[in-house]
Write a protein that holds these residues in place. Structure first.
Motif, PDB file in Angstrom:
ATOM      1  N   VAL A   1       0.973  -1.312  -0.125  1.00  0.00           N
ATOM      2  CA  VAL A   1      -0.041   0.128   0.051  1.00  0.00           C
ATOM      3  C   VAL A   1       0.945   1.387   0.083  1.00  0.00           C
ATOM      4  O   VAL A   1       1.783   1.341   0.633  1.00  0.00           O
ATOM      5  CB  VAL A   1      -0.918  -0.066   1.219  1.00  0.00           C
ATOM      6  CG1 VAL A   1      -1.690   1.213   1.378  1.00  0.00           C
ATOM      7  CG2 VAL A   1      -1.882  -1.120   1.206  1.00  0.00           C
ATOM      8  N   GLY A   2       0.617   2.130  -0.999  1.00  0.00           N
ATOM      9  CA  GLY A   2       1.566   3.293  -1.029  1.00  0.00           C
ATOM     10  C   GLY A   2       1.227   4.294   0.015  1.00  0.00           C
ATOM     11  O   GLY A   2       0.586   4.226   0.781  1.00  0.00           O
ATOM     12  N   SER A   3       2.260   5.219   0.128  1.00  0.00           N
ATOM     13  CA  SER A   3       2.578   6.086   1.176  1.00  0.00           C
ATOM     14  C   SER A   3       3.204   5.780   2.136  1.00  0.00           C
ATOM     15  O   SER A   3       3.576   4.515   2.265  1.00  0.00           O
ATOM     16  CB  SER A   3       1.105   6.715   1.627  1.00  0.00           C
ATOM     17  OG  SER A   3       0.467   6.090   2.616  1.00  0.00           O
ATOM     18  N   ASN A   4       3.583   6.500   3.223  1.00  0.00           N
ATOM     19  CA  ASN A   4       4.163   6.124   4.479  1.00  0.00           C
ATOM     20  C   ASN A   4       3.294   5.687   5.680  1.00  0.00           C
ATOM     21  O   ASN A   4       3.906   5.401   6.630  1.00  0.00           O
ATOM     22  CB  ASN A   4       5.206   7.310   5.026  1.00  0.00           C
ATOM     23  CG  ASN A   4       6.358   7.492   4.072  1.00  0.00           C
ATOM     24  OD1 ASN A   4       6.796   6.752   3.527  1.00  0.00           O
ATOM     25  ND2 ASN A   4       7.095   8.757   4.167  1.00  0.00           N
ATOM     26  N   ALA A   5       2.061   5.825   5.279  1.00  0.00           N
ATOM     27  CA  ALA A   5       1.122   5.190   6.471  1.00  0.00           C
ATOM     28  C   ALA A   5       1.318   3.771   6.829  1.00  0.00           C
ATOM     29  O   ALA A   5       1.612   2.851   5.969  1.00  0.00           O
ATOM     30  CB  ALA A   5      -0.238   5.627   5.939  1.00  0.00           C
ATOM     31  N   THR A   6       1.331   3.587   8.162  1.00  0.00           N
ATOM     32  CA  THR A   6       1.234   2.131   8.873  1.00  0.00           C
ATOM     33  C   THR A   6      -0.238   2.150   9.316  1.00  0.00           C
ATOM     34  O   THR A   6      -1.231   2.926   8.939  1.00  0.00           O
ATOM     35  CB  THR A   6       2.077   2.223   9.905  1.00  0.00           C
ATOM     36  OG1 THR A   6       1.921   3.337  10.681  1.00  0.00           O
ATOM     37  CG2 THR A   6       3.628   2.252   9.275  1.00  0.00           C
ATOM     38  N   GLU A   7      -0.393   1.174   9.998  1.00  0.00           N
ATOM     39  CA  GLU A   7      -1.768   0.834  10.605  1.00  0.00           C
ATOM     40  C   GLU A   7      -2.338   1.812  11.481  1.00  0.00           C
ATOM     41  O   GLU A   7      -1.536   2.540  12.168  1.00  0.00           O
ATOM     42  CB  GLU A   7      -1.737  -0.489  11.451  1.00  0.00           C
ATOM     43  CG  GLU A   7      -1.585  -1.662  10.580  1.00  0.00           C
ATOM     44  CD  GLU A   7      -1.745  -3.000  11.387  1.00  0.00           C
ATOM     45  OE1 GLU A   7      -2.178  -2.728  12.751  1.00  0.00           O
ATOM     46  OE2 GLU A   7      -1.617  -4.239  11.103  1.00  0.00           O
ATOM     47  N   ARG A   8      -3.588   2.288  11.271  1.00  0.00           N
ATOM     48  CA  ARG A   8      -4.161   3.282  12.017  1.00  0.00           C
ATOM     49  C   ARG A   8      -3.536   4.872  11.605  1.00  0.00           C
ATOM     50  O   ARG A   8      -3.881   5.995  12.246  1.00  0.00           O
ATOM     51  CB  ARG A   8      -3.819   3.366  13.454  1.00  0.00           C
ATOM     52  CG  ARG A   8      -4.377   2.101  14.052  1.00  0.00           C
ATOM     53  CD  ARG A   8      -3.985   1.912  15.622  1.00  0.00           C
ATOM     54  NE  ARG A   8      -4.719   0.939  16.328  1.00  0.00           N
ATOM     55  CZ  ARG A   8      -4.390   0.408  17.566  1.00  0.00           C
ATOM     56  NH1 ARG A   8      -3.944   1.340  18.248  1.00  0.00           N
ATOM     57  NH2 ARG A   8      -4.685  -0.825  17.898  1.00  0.00           N
ATOM     58  N   GLU A   9      -2.902   4.752  10.396  1.00  0.00           N
ATOM     59  CA  GLU A   9      -2.424   6.001   9.862  1.00  0.00           C
ATOM     60  C   GLU A   9      -2.993   6.183   8.363  1.00  0.00           C
ATOM     61  O   GLU A   9      -3.177   5.252   7.752  1.00  0.00           O
ATOM     62  CB  GLU A   9      -0.754   6.106   9.786  1.00  0.00           C
ATOM     63  CG  GLU A   9      -0.046   6.132  10.912  1.00  0.00           C
ATOM     64  CD  GLU A   9       1.351   6.126  11.122  1.00  0.00           C
ATOM     65  OE1 GLU A   9       1.955   6.525  12.142  1.00  0.00           O
ATOM     66  OE2 GLU A   9       1.936   5.785  10.121  1.00  0.00           O
ATOM     67  N   ILE A  10      -3.056   7.535   7.855  1.00  0.00           N
ATOM     68  CA  ILE A  10      -3.253   7.890   6.511  1.00  0.00           C
ATOM     69  C   ILE A  10      -2.429   8.606   5.903  1.00  0.00           C
ATOM     70  O   ILE A  10      -1.707   9.498   6.638  1.00  0.00           O
ATOM     71  CB  ILE A  10      -4.783   8.711   6.555  1.00  0.00           C
ATOM     72  CG1 ILE A  10      -5.739   7.663   7.078  1.00  0.00           C
ATOM     73  CG2 ILE A  10      -4.974   9.127   5.175  1.00  0.00           C
ATOM     74  CD1 ILE A  10      -7.043   8.376   7.178  1.00  0.00           C
ATOM     75  N   GLY A  11      -1.740   8.323   4.772  1.00  0.00           N
ATOM     76  CA  GLY A  11      -0.870   8.879   4.047  1.00  0.00           C
ATOM     77  C   GLY A  11      -1.164   9.204   2.707  1.00  0.00           C
ATOM     78  O   GLY A  11      -1.944   8.554   2.196  1.00  0.00           O
ATOM     79  N   VAL A  12      -0.181   9.882   2.085  1.00  0.00           N
ATOM     80  CA  VAL A  12      -0.335  10.441   0.844  1.00  0.00           C
ATOM     81  C   VAL A  12       1.074  10.246   0.150  1.00  0.00           C
ATOM     82  O   VAL A  12       2.091  10.633   0.556  1.00  0.00           O
ATOM     83  CB  VAL A  12      -1.114  11.677   0.560  1.00  0.00           C
ATOM     84  CG1 VAL A  12      -2.385  11.762   1.093  1.00  0.00           C
ATOM     85  CG2 VAL A  12      -0.146  12.869   1.394  1.00  0.00           C
ATOM     86  N   SER A  13       0.834  10.178  -1.154  1.00  0.00           N
ATOM     87  CA  SER A  13       2.111  10.291  -2.080  1.00  0.00           C
ATOM     88  C   SER A  13       1.727  10.796  -3.567  1.00  0.00           C
ATOM     89  O   SER A  13       0.531  10.592  -3.976  1.00  0.00           O
ATOM     90  CB  SER A  13       2.876   9.051  -2.069  1.00  0.00           C
ATOM     91  OG  SER A  13       2.183   8.087  -2.754  1.00  0.00           O
ATOM     92  N   ALA A  14       2.863  11.261  -4.090  1.00  0.00           N
ATOM     93  CA  ALA A  14       2.521  11.969  -5.340  1.00  0.00           C
ATOM     94  C   ALA A  14       3.750  12.014  -6.120  1.00  0.00           C
ATOM     95  O   ALA A  14       4.984  11.767  -5.724  1.00  0.00           O
ATOM     96  CB  ALA A  14       2.070  13.291  -5.292  1.00  0.00           C
ATOM     97  N   ALA A  15       3.729  11.657  -7.563  1.00  0.00           N
ATOM     98  CA  ALA A  15       4.649  11.396  -8.317  1.00  0.00           C
ATOM     99  C   ALA A  15       4.650  11.971  -9.800  1.00  0.00           C
ATOM    100  O   ALA A  15       3.538  11.988 -10.041  1.00  0.00           O
ATOM    101  CB  ALA A  15       4.860   9.757  -8.558  1.00  0.00           C
ATOM    102  N   LEU A  16       5.628  12.260 -10.273  1.00  0.00           N
ATOM    103  CA  LEU A  16       5.975  12.680 -11.743  1.00  0.00           C
ATOM    104  C   LEU A  16       7.002  11.791 -12.480  1.00  0.00           C
ATOM    105  O   LEU A  16       7.807  11.325 -11.967  1.00  0.00           O
ATOM    106  CB  LEU A  16       6.564  14.248 -11.986  1.00  0.00           C
ATOM    107  CG  LEU A  16       5.555  15.236 -11.147  1.00  0.00           C
ATOM    108  CD1 LEU A  16       6.325  16.533 -11.566  1.00  0.00           C
ATOM    109  CD2 LEU A  16       4.143  15.314 -12.065  1.00  0.00           C
ATOM    110  N   THR A  17       6.428  11.266 -13.522  1.00  0.00           N
ATOM    111  CA  THR A  17       7.228  10.149 -14.367  1.00  0.00           C
ATOM    112  C   THR A  17       7.452  10.627 -15.889  1.00  0.00           C
ATOM    113  O   THR A  17       6.512  11.032 -16.437  1.00  0.00           O
ATOM    114  CB  THR A  17       6.604   8.840 -14.337  1.00  0.00           C
ATOM    115  OG1 THR A  17       6.588   8.640 -12.848  1.00  0.00           O
ATOM    116  CG2 THR A  17       7.480   7.619 -14.828  1.00  0.00           C
ATOM    117  N   ARG A  18       8.655  10.510 -16.413  1.00  0.00           N
ATOM    118  CA  ARG A  18       8.897  10.608 -17.750  1.00  0.00           C
ATOM    119  C   ARG A  18       9.286   9.382 -18.416  1.00  0.00           C
ATOM    120  O   ARG A  18      10.433   8.861 -17.940  1.00  0.00           O
ATOM    121  CB  ARG A  18       9.780  11.930 -17.939  1.00  0.00           C
ATOM    122  CG  ARG A  18      10.392  12.074 -19.333  1.00  0.00           C
ATOM    123  CD  ARG A  18       9.529  12.568 -20.142  1.00  0.00           C
ATOM    124  NE  ARG A  18       9.897  12.668 -21.543  1.00  0.00           N
ATOM    125  CZ  ARG A  18       9.177  13.089 -22.672  1.00  0.00           C
ATOM    126  NH1 ARG A  18       7.726  13.027 -22.599  1.00  0.00           N
ATOM    127  NH2 ARG A  18       9.750  13.189 -23.867  1.00  0.00           N
TER     128      ARG A  18
END
Length: 308
Positions: A50-67
């Motif tokens: 599961v993406g982001s840095n969130a572990t159990e009981r946490e909510i996380g986000v991530s974003a990326a740019l790709t070329r």
């Protein structure tokens, strides 16, 4: 008691393994990077993580740019992931494909310099296993996911329609990811049910009975050189729906619209838990070879991701 014993064993493995703990408790690089479809995993294929840095009981986000850049084509991708309790993942991505060689289709009304864009909404849920807690057993982390895709082909849309390809489609996949903590090794297998042509950029399905789901396997392996650098390889098998249609139009065995498997060799660097950079050599095989004298499309891949 069994869960506590397993957790203690996993903790011992972590402390003596090359995988490094992020400050949130999640291991660096074990959340994967952002794939070209937006889901967490490798560059070409989703993993069960599961993406982001969130572990159990946490909510996380991530974003990326790709070329991605090959001899004849270019692809830009912007994506974001929401990770919920290390169990659920929601992702959004937009691909912008520079279909420059389609200028050869000007007689069919295709605009020179045409870009094909595709919106991708993804969802994933971890259904069994835990990459860390199950690291001392053969049990992998398992997730199921879907990716709903809508392609905006512009002046190419009438051509896709003539080929029998639709402009929307949904992939469904099952991923199993196994992390060997002590060895610094991660392996992943994904089985995808799909109708997509070139990942959906050339629509979904085709004429001549090609409008049906096919099961396509995908594989990844990653090895940690040190706590913040991983190297690996991926291969993604493709359905090749449009080759029969192309052969009917351009001649038997012409391979004019052949679709090959995708593969890459990558290196990922995570100097901190909030940032990672991935570089890769990609081999995307033939993409509409009738337009580019049959050339295979190889080139470079770069992706930058931030995660919280």
């Amino acid at each position: 008691m069994r869960l506590l014993t397993t957790a203690l064993a996993a903790t011992s493995l972590i402390l003596c393994s090359p995988w490094a703990l992020a400050e949130t408790g999640k291991l660096l690089l074990t959340g994967g990077v952002s794939s070209i479809d937006g889901a967490a995993g490798g560059g070409l294929t989703p993993w069960a993580v599961v993406g982001s840095n969130a572990t159990e009981r946490e909510i996380g986000v991530s974003a990326a740019l790709t070329r991605v850049h090959t001899q004849d084509y270019g692809l830009n991708v912007a994506g974001a992931v929401l990770g919920i309790h290390d169990r659920f993942e929601l992702s959004l991505a937009q691909q912008d494909f520079n279909a420059g060689p389609t200028s050869a289709l000007a007689a069919f009304g295709v605009t020179p310099g045409q870009h094909i864009k595709m919106d991708i909404f993804g969802a994933k849920v971890r259904v069994a296993g835990d990459a860390v807690l199950n690291s001392d057993s053969w049990m992998p982390q398992i997730a199921v996911g879907l990716q709903h895709k809508r392609v905006h082909a512009g002046s190419m849309e009438p051509v896709l329609t003539a080929l029998g390809a639709k402009t929307t489609g949904t992939d469904v996949y099952l991923s199993a990811t196994k992390l060997f903590l002590g060895q610094g090794l991660l392996v992943n297998g994904t089985l995808r049910a799909t109708k997509a042509n070139q990942n959906g950029l050339l629509g979904f399905g085709g004429a001549l009975g090609q409008d049906k789901y096919r099961l396509m396997p995908e594989f990844s392996v990653a090895y940690l050189l040190r706590k913040d650098i991983a190297i690996g390889a991926e291969v993604r098998f493709k359905p090749n729906n449009l080759e029969p249609v192309g052969n009917a139009v351009f001649g038997a065995n012409s391979g004019a619209l052949r679709e090959d498997n995708w593969q890459d060799l990558f290196i990922a660097w995570a100097p901190s838990k909030h940032f990672s950079l991935t570089l890769a050599y990609v081999d995307l095989g033939r993409i509409a070879p009738a337009l580019v004298s049959g050339r295979k499309q190889t080139g470079g891949y770069v992706s930058a991701q931030i995660a919280f």
